[in-house]
Design a protein around this motif. Structure first.
Motif, PDB file in Angstrom:
ATOM      1  N   ASP A  28       0.919  -1.165   0.114  1.00 31.50           N
ATOM      2  CA  ASP A  28      -0.034   0.141  -0.048  1.00 31.50           C
ATOM      3  C   ASP A  28       0.806   1.255  -0.092  1.00 31.50           C
ATOM      4  OD1 ASP A  28      -2.018   2.093   0.245  1.00 31.50           O
ATOM      5  OD2 ASP A  28      -2.897   1.127   2.068  1.00 31.50           O
ATOM      6  N   GLY A  29       1.353   1.738  -1.131  1.00 28.35           N
ATOM      7  CA  GLY A  29       2.169   2.866  -1.247  1.00 28.35           C
ATOM      8  C   GLY A  29       3.614   2.420  -1.819  1.00 28.35           C
ATOM      9  N   VAL A  30       3.932   3.013  -3.117  1.00 29.94           N
ATOM     10  CA  VAL A  30       5.268   3.078  -3.515  1.00 29.94           C
ATOM     11  C   VAL A  30       5.376   4.257  -4.046  1.00 29.94           C
ATOM     12  CG1 VAL A  30       6.930   2.029  -5.007  1.00 29.94           C
ATOM     13  CG2 VAL A  30       5.220   0.499  -3.941  1.00 29.94           C
ATOM     14  N   ALA A  31       6.193   5.199  -3.760  1.00 30.57           N
ATOM     15  CA  ALA A  31       6.545   6.609  -4.286  1.00 30.57           C
ATOM     16  C   ALA A  31       7.947   6.821  -4.439  1.00 30.57           C
ATOM     17  CB  ALA A  31       5.672   7.557  -3.714  1.00 30.57           C
ATOM     18  N   GLY A  32       8.291   7.938  -5.302  1.00 33.52           N
ATOM     19  CA  GLY A  32       9.640   8.389  -5.615  1.00 33.52           C
ATOM     20  C   GLY A  32      10.094   9.286  -4.513  1.00 33.52           C
ATOM     21  N   ALA A  33      11.326   9.483  -4.473  1.00 33.77           N
ATOM     22  CA  ALA A  33      11.811  10.409  -3.600  1.00 33.77           C
ATOM     23  C   ALA A  33      11.311  12.083  -4.237  1.00 33.77           C
ATOM     24  CB  ALA A  33      13.451  10.238  -3.519  1.00 33.77           C
ATOM     25  N   ALA A  34      11.526  12.730  -3.425  1.00 37.14           N
ATOM     26  CA  ALA A  34      11.171  14.204  -3.930  1.00 37.14           C
ATOM     27  C   ALA A  34      11.922  14.736  -5.062  1.00 37.14           C
ATOM     28  CB  ALA A  34      11.354  15.107  -2.741  1.00 37.14           C
ATOM     29  N   ASP A  35      13.517  14.390  -4.830  1.00 41.69           N
ATOM     30  CA  ASP A  35      14.334  14.916  -6.241  1.00 41.69           C
ATOM     31  C   ASP A  35      14.194  14.191  -7.461  1.00 41.69           C
ATOM     32  OD1 ASP A  35      15.410  12.523  -5.330  1.00 41.69           O
ATOM     33  OD2 ASP A  35      17.544  13.262  -5.542  1.00 41.69           O
ATOM     34  N   VAL A  36      13.129  13.103  -7.726  1.00 43.62           N
ATOM     35  CA  VAL A  36      13.064  12.448  -8.769  1.00 43.62           C
ATOM     36  C   VAL A  36      11.815  12.834  -9.556  1.00 43.62           C
ATOM     37  CG1 VAL A  36      13.015  10.170  -9.994  1.00 43.62           C
ATOM     38  CG2 VAL A  36      14.277  10.706  -7.935  1.00 43.62           C
ATOM     39  N   SER A  37      11.990  13.399 -10.878  1.00 42.12           N
ATOM     40  CA  SER A  37      10.988  13.930 -11.775  1.00 42.12           C
ATOM     41  C   SER A  37       9.982  12.786 -12.486  1.00 42.12           C
ATOM     42  CB  SER A  37      11.236  14.979 -12.585  1.00 42.12           C
ATOM     43  OG  SER A  37      12.224  14.450 -13.667  1.00 42.12           O
ATOM     44  N   ASP A  38      10.874  11.758 -12.865  1.00 43.67           N
ATOM     45  CA  ASP A  38      10.245  10.463 -13.376  1.00 43.67           C
ATOM     46  C   ASP A  38      10.668   9.359 -12.850  1.00 43.67           C
ATOM     47  OD1 ASP A  38       9.267  12.291 -15.758  1.00 43.67           O
ATOM     48  OD2 ASP A  38      11.498  12.421 -16.653  1.00 43.67           O
ATOM     49  N   GLY A  71       5.865  12.225 -13.581  1.00 44.35           N
ATOM     50  CA  GLY A  71       6.357  12.514 -14.630  1.00 44.35           C
ATOM     51  C   GLY A  71       6.114  11.440 -15.790  1.00 44.35           C
ATOM     52  N   THR A  72       7.106  10.829 -16.658  1.00 48.61           N
ATOM     53  CA  THR A  72       6.766  10.115 -17.660  1.00 48.61           C
ATOM     54  C   THR A  72       7.014   8.510 -17.107  1.00 48.61           C
ATOM     55  OG1 THR A  72       9.303  10.116 -18.279  1.00 48.61           O
ATOM     56  CG2 THR A  72       7.573  11.674 -19.339  1.00 48.61           C
ATOM     57  N   GLY A  73       7.212   8.276 -15.972  1.00 46.56           N
ATOM     58  CA  GLY A  73       7.247   6.981 -15.245  1.00 46.56           C
ATOM     59  C   GLY A  73       5.985   6.281 -15.463  1.00 46.56           C
ATOM     60  N   ILE A  74       6.040   4.859 -15.394  1.00 49.31           N
ATOM     61  CA  ILE A  74       5.006   4.168 -15.371  1.00 49.31           C
ATOM     62  C   ILE A  74       4.974   3.257 -14.113  1.00 49.31           C
ATOM     63  CG2 ILE A  74       4.756   4.079 -17.615  1.00 49.31           C
ATOM     64  CD1 ILE A  74       6.034   1.137 -17.546  1.00 49.31           C
ATOM     65  N   ALA A  75       3.864   2.723 -13.626  1.00 45.81           N
ATOM     66  CA  ALA A  75       3.486   1.952 -12.453  1.00 45.81           C
ATOM     67  C   ALA A  75       3.283   0.598 -12.943  1.00 45.81           C
ATOM     68  CB  ALA A  75       2.412   2.557 -11.860  1.00 45.81           C
ATOM     69  N   ARG A  76       3.920  -0.282 -12.033  1.00 44.19           N
ATOM     70  CA  ARG A  76       3.403  -1.838 -12.367  1.00 44.19           C
ATOM     71  C   ARG A  76       3.031  -2.310 -10.848  1.00 44.19           C
ATOM     72  NH1 ARG A  76       8.379  -3.765 -16.456  1.00 44.19           N
ATOM     73  NH2 ARG A  76       7.305  -2.911 -18.299  1.00 44.19           N
ATOM     74  N   GLY A  77       1.756  -3.028 -11.180  1.00 48.32           N
ATOM     75  CA  GLY A  77       1.445  -3.593  -9.553  1.00 48.32           C
ATOM     76  C   GLY A  77       2.203  -4.711  -9.366  1.00 48.32           C
ATOM     77  N   ILE A  78       2.096  -5.693 -10.389  1.00 48.58           N
ATOM     78  CA  ILE A  78       2.780  -7.089 -10.374  1.00 48.58           C
ATOM     79  C   ILE A  78       3.725  -7.112 -11.301  1.00 48.58           C
ATOM     80  CG2 ILE A  78       2.854  -9.488  -9.878  1.00 48.58           C
ATOM     81  CD1 ILE A  78       0.099  -8.895  -8.285  1.00 48.58           C
ATOM     82  N   THR A  79       4.752  -7.504 -11.609  1.00 48.33           N
ATOM     83  CA  THR A  79       5.719  -8.020 -12.437  1.00 48.33           C
ATOM     84  C   THR A  79       6.144  -9.272 -12.203  1.00 48.33           C
ATOM     85  OG1 THR A  79       6.445  -5.807 -13.076  1.00 48.33           O
ATOM     86  CG2 THR A  79       7.854  -7.637 -13.960  1.00 48.33           C
ATOM     87  N   THR A  80       6.074 -10.241 -13.322  1.00 49.65           N
ATOM     88  CA  THR A  80       6.766 -11.678 -13.410  1.00 49.65           C
ATOM     89  C   THR A  80       7.701 -11.657 -14.537  1.00 49.65           C
ATOM     90  OG1 THR A  80       4.915 -12.534 -14.719  1.00 49.65           O
ATOM     91  CG2 THR A  80       4.354 -12.661 -12.278  1.00 49.65           C
ATOM     92  N   ALA A  81       8.577 -12.471 -14.116  1.00 52.93           N
ATOM     93  CA  ALA A  81       9.839 -12.517 -15.047  1.00 52.93           C
ATOM     94  C   ALA A  81      10.420 -13.840 -14.907  1.00 52.93           C
ATOM     95  CB  ALA A  81      10.931 -11.438 -15.073  1.00 52.93           C
ATOM     96  N   ALA A  82       9.744 -15.002 -15.345  1.00 51.03           N
ATOM     97  CA  ALA A  82       9.958 -16.185 -15.007  1.00 51.03           C
ATOM     98  C   ALA A  82       9.295 -17.325 -15.844  1.00 51.03           C
ATOM     99  CB  ALA A  82      10.080 -16.826 -13.504  1.00 51.03           C
TER     100      ALA A  82
END
Length: 135
Positions: A28-38, A71-82
């Motif tokens: 519940d909640g993943v966010a970037g640091a204040a100094d990151v725009s994307d 900014g231009t970032g994208i969110a991913r709820g769940i990623t699978t790579a296997a």
């Protein structure tokens, strides 16, 4: 995990990263640091790491919400790579329409019994098995 985020200067962060099964978590909640725009956040990542390939993982029973890109970032709820991953019984929800992917599969996966809400792309590149709701 509640209100996790990226390190100063980092444009990516994941709340949970596993090389193996991921079962019954709340993000519940993943966010970037204040100094990151994307910034591109991710709730849960289950898959291979480095040269180690993952096979036969289970990603089940998660509640992922409030994964916030900037900014231009994208969110991913769940990623699978296997290979041969089963993704079932997850709820990946945003409070408003969010630039990103509810569940992202970098290799073909089987998805079953999940809800994805308010992502611009619900389940790109994933095999939709049954009882899935994307809205």
């Amino acid at each position: 995990m509640i209100n996790t985020g990226g390190a100063p200067g980092s444009d990516r962060a994941s709340a949970i990263v596993v090389l193996g099964d991921a079962i019954d978590n709340v993000v519940d909640g993943v966010a970037g640091a204040a100094d990151v725009s994307d910034f591109s956040p991710e709730g849960i990542y289950s898959g291979g790491v480095g040269n180690i390939e993952g096979v036969g993982f289970l990603v089940q029973g998660h509640r992922v919400r409030n994964v916030v890109p900037t900014g231009t970032g994208i969110a991913r709820g769940i990623t699978t790579a296997a290979t041969r991953v089963s993704v079932r019984g997850n709820s990946v929800v945003q409070p408003t329409t969010t630039n990103g992917q509810g569940i992202f599969c970098s290799i073909s996966r089987i998805l079953r019994d999940y809800d994805v809400m308010s992502y611009t792309s619900g389940i790109p590149s994933c095999a939709d098995a049954s009882n899935n709701v994307v809205f």
